[in-house]
Every structure is written in C-alpha cells, then in structure tokens.
Motif scaffolding. Structure first.
Motif, short mmCIF file in Angstrom:
data_model
loop_
_atom_site.label_atom_id
_atom_site.label_comp_id
_atom_site.label_asym_id
_atom_site.label_seq_id
_atom_site.Cartn_x
_atom_site.Cartn_y
_atom_site.Cartn_z
N LYS A 16 3.58 -5.90 4.96
CA LYS A 16 4.39 -4.86 5.58
C LYS A 16 5.50 -4.50 4.59
O LYS A 16 6.27 -5.37 4.18
CB LYS A 16 5.01 -5.36 6.88
CG LYS A 16 5.85 -4.33 7.58
CD LYS A 16 6.41 -4.87 8.88
CE LYS A 16 7.29 -3.83 9.55
NZ LYS A 16 7.91 -4.36 10.76
N LEU A 17 5.54 -3.25 4.23
CA LEU A 17 6.59 -2.79 3.32
C LEU A 17 7.81 -2.46 4.17
O LEU A 17 7.73 -1.64 5.08
CB LEU A 17 6.13 -1.57 2.54
CG LEU A 17 4.87 -1.77 1.68
CD1 LEU A 17 4.49 -0.47 1.00
CD2 LEU A 17 5.08 -2.87 0.67
N GLU A 18 8.90 -3.10 3.86
CA GLU A 18 10.10 -2.92 4.67
C GLU A 18 11.15 -2.11 3.91
O GLU A 18 12.32 -2.47 3.86
CB GLU A 18 10.64 -4.27 5.11
CG GLU A 18 9.67 -4.97 6.05
CD GLU A 18 10.20 -6.25 6.65
OE1 GLU A 18 11.25 -6.75 6.20
OE2 GLU A 18 9.56 -6.74 7.58
N PHE A 19 10.68 -1.03 3.31
CA PHE A 19 11.56 -0.10 2.63
C PHE A 19 10.91 1.27 2.68
O PHE A 19 9.69 1.37 2.79
CB PHE A 19 11.84 -0.53 1.18
CG PHE A 19 10.61 -0.76 0.35
CD1 PHE A 19 10.02 0.29 -0.36
CD2 PHE A 19 10.03 -2.02 0.26
CE1 PHE A 19 8.89 0.08 -1.13
CE2 PHE A 19 8.90 -2.24 -0.51
CZ PHE A 19 8.32 -1.19 -1.21
N PRO A 20 11.73 2.32 2.65
CA PRO A 20 11.15 3.68 2.66
C PRO A 20 10.26 3.87 1.42
O PRO A 20 10.63 3.46 0.32
CB PRO A 20 12.37 4.60 2.59
CG PRO A 20 13.53 3.75 2.94
CD PRO A 20 13.17 2.34 2.60
N THR A 21 9.12 4.47 1.63
CA THR A 21 8.19 4.60 0.51
C THR A 21 7.32 5.83 0.64
O THR A 21 7.28 6.48 1.68
CB THR A 21 7.32 3.32 0.42
OG1 THR A 21 6.56 3.36 -0.78
CG2 THR A 21 6.38 3.18 1.59
N THR A 22 6.62 6.12 -0.42
CA THR A 22 5.64 7.20 -0.42
C THR A 22 4.25 6.58 -0.39
O THR A 22 4.07 5.38 -0.60
CB THR A 22 5.77 8.06 -1.70
OG1 THR A 22 5.43 7.24 -2.84
CG2 THR A 22 7.18 8.63 -1.86
N ASN A 23 3.26 7.42 -0.16
CA ASN A 23 1.88 6.96 -0.15
C ASN A 23 1.50 6.37 -1.51
O ASN A 23 0.84 5.32 -1.59
CB ASN A 23 0.95 8.12 0.21
CG ASN A 23 -0.48 7.68 0.37
OD1 ASN A 23 -0.76 6.71 1.07
ND2 ASN A 23 -1.39 8.40 -0.26
N ASN A 24 1.92 7.00 -2.60
CA ASN A 24 1.57 6.51 -3.94
C ASN A 24 2.17 5.14 -4.20
O ASN A 24 1.53 4.26 -4.78
CB ASN A 24 2.02 7.50 -5.02
CG ASN A 24 1.18 8.76 -5.00
OD1 ASN A 24 0.00 8.72 -4.70
ND2 ASN A 24 1.80 9.88 -5.31
N ILE A 25 3.40 4.93 -3.77
CA ILE A 25 4.03 3.63 -3.96
C ILE A 25 3.34 2.57 -3.12
O ILE A 25 3.10 1.45 -3.57
CB ILE A 25 5.55 3.71 -3.67
CG1 ILE A 25 6.22 4.52 -4.78
CG2 ILE A 25 6.16 2.32 -3.55
CD1 ILE A 25 7.67 4.84 -4.53
N ALA A 26 2.98 2.92 -1.89
CA ALA A 26 2.25 1.97 -1.04
C ALA A 26 0.92 1.57 -1.69
O ALA A 26 0.53 0.40 -1.63
CB ALA A 26 2.01 2.59 0.34
N LYS A 27 0.25 2.51 -2.31
CA LYS A 27 -1.02 2.20 -3.00
C LYS A 27 -0.79 1.26 -4.18
O LYS A 27 -1.54 0.31 -4.39
CB LYS A 27 -1.71 3.48 -3.48
CG LYS A 27 -2.06 4.46 -2.40
CD LYS A 27 -3.17 3.99 -1.51
CE LYS A 27 -3.48 5.06 -0.48
NZ LYS A 27 -4.74 4.85 0.18
N TYR A 28 0.26 1.52 -4.95
CA TYR A 28 0.61 0.63 -6.06
C TYR A 28 0.96 -0.76 -5.53
O TYR A 28 0.58 -1.77 -6.12
CB TYR A 28 1.76 1.18 -6.89
CG TYR A 28 1.34 1.90 -8.15
CD1 TYR A 28 0.73 1.22 -9.19
CD2 TYR A 28 1.58 3.25 -8.30
CE1 TYR A 28 0.36 1.87 -10.35
CE2 TYR A 28 1.22 3.92 -9.47
CZ TYR A 28 0.61 3.22 -10.49
OH TYR A 28 0.25 3.87 -11.65
N GLU A 29 1.71 -0.83 -4.44
CA GLU A 29 2.06 -2.13 -3.85
C GLU A 29 0.79 -2.90 -3.50
O GLU A 29 0.70 -4.11 -3.73
CB GLU A 29 2.94 -1.95 -2.62
CG GLU A 29 4.37 -1.56 -2.92
CD GLU A 29 5.23 -2.73 -3.40
OE1 GLU A 29 4.82 -3.89 -3.29
OE2 GLU A 29 6.34 -2.45 -3.90
N ALA A 30 -0.20 -2.22 -2.93
CA ALA A 30 -1.46 -2.87 -2.58
C ALA A 30 -2.19 -3.37 -3.82
O ALA A 30 -2.74 -4.48 -3.84
CB ALA A 30 -2.35 -1.91 -1.79
#
Length: 84
Positions: A16-30
């Motif tokens: 669970k990402l607990e910071f504001p993010t974009t779709n691209n950043i969420a993909k990089y996090e994954a």
C-alpha cells in the motif's frame, strides 16, 4: 505483484503506497518491489512484465525520463537491476 518460478510456483505480494502518487510512479514502485523480493529470494535472473508503457520505454531506453521524479525511479531501477 506476482513472482513466478520456471517450475510454475508463484509468490504473490501486495503493498500500500501511503503517499500521493501517479500511475507511473505506482508502476515503478511495483517493479522495484519485485526486484527487491526477487533478490531476497535469491533469484539469479528475472523477467519483468508490466503494462506500463512509460516504465518500459525508460527501461529499454526508447524514452527519456524527463520528469525528475521518474528519473529518480529509473536510477533506482538501474541500481537494483545490477544484482541480476
């Protein structure tokens, strides 16, 4: 995120990402999570599949990471990929 072995075994991870993010950043996090988990599992080689055209373009060098935040994620990817 799912890590599959050549024999078909699967390990499933979520975060669970607990910071504001974009779709691209969420993909990089994954992607970075997959690399960290694969390394912790002692995986010598990994094939990453993602539906993020932006991340794939950065990784295969067909796109430039012009956004500073995405450039930082790309740098983190480059550092992590050195372990495989």
């Amino acid at each position: 995120m799912v890590i599959s072995s050549p024999t078909g075994q699967k390990a499933v991870f979520t975060t669970k990402l607990e910071f504001p993010t974009t779709n691209n950043i969420a993909k990089y996090e994954a992607i970075l999570l997959a690399l960290r988990k694969a390394r912790a599992m002692g995986t010598p080689r990994i094939i990453i599949s993602t539906d993020s055209q932006v991340a794939v373009g950065h990784i295969d060098k067909s796109y430039q990471a012009r956004n500073l935040e995405l450039a930082r994620y790309l740098a983190a990817f480059r550092k992590a990929e050195a372990h495989f």
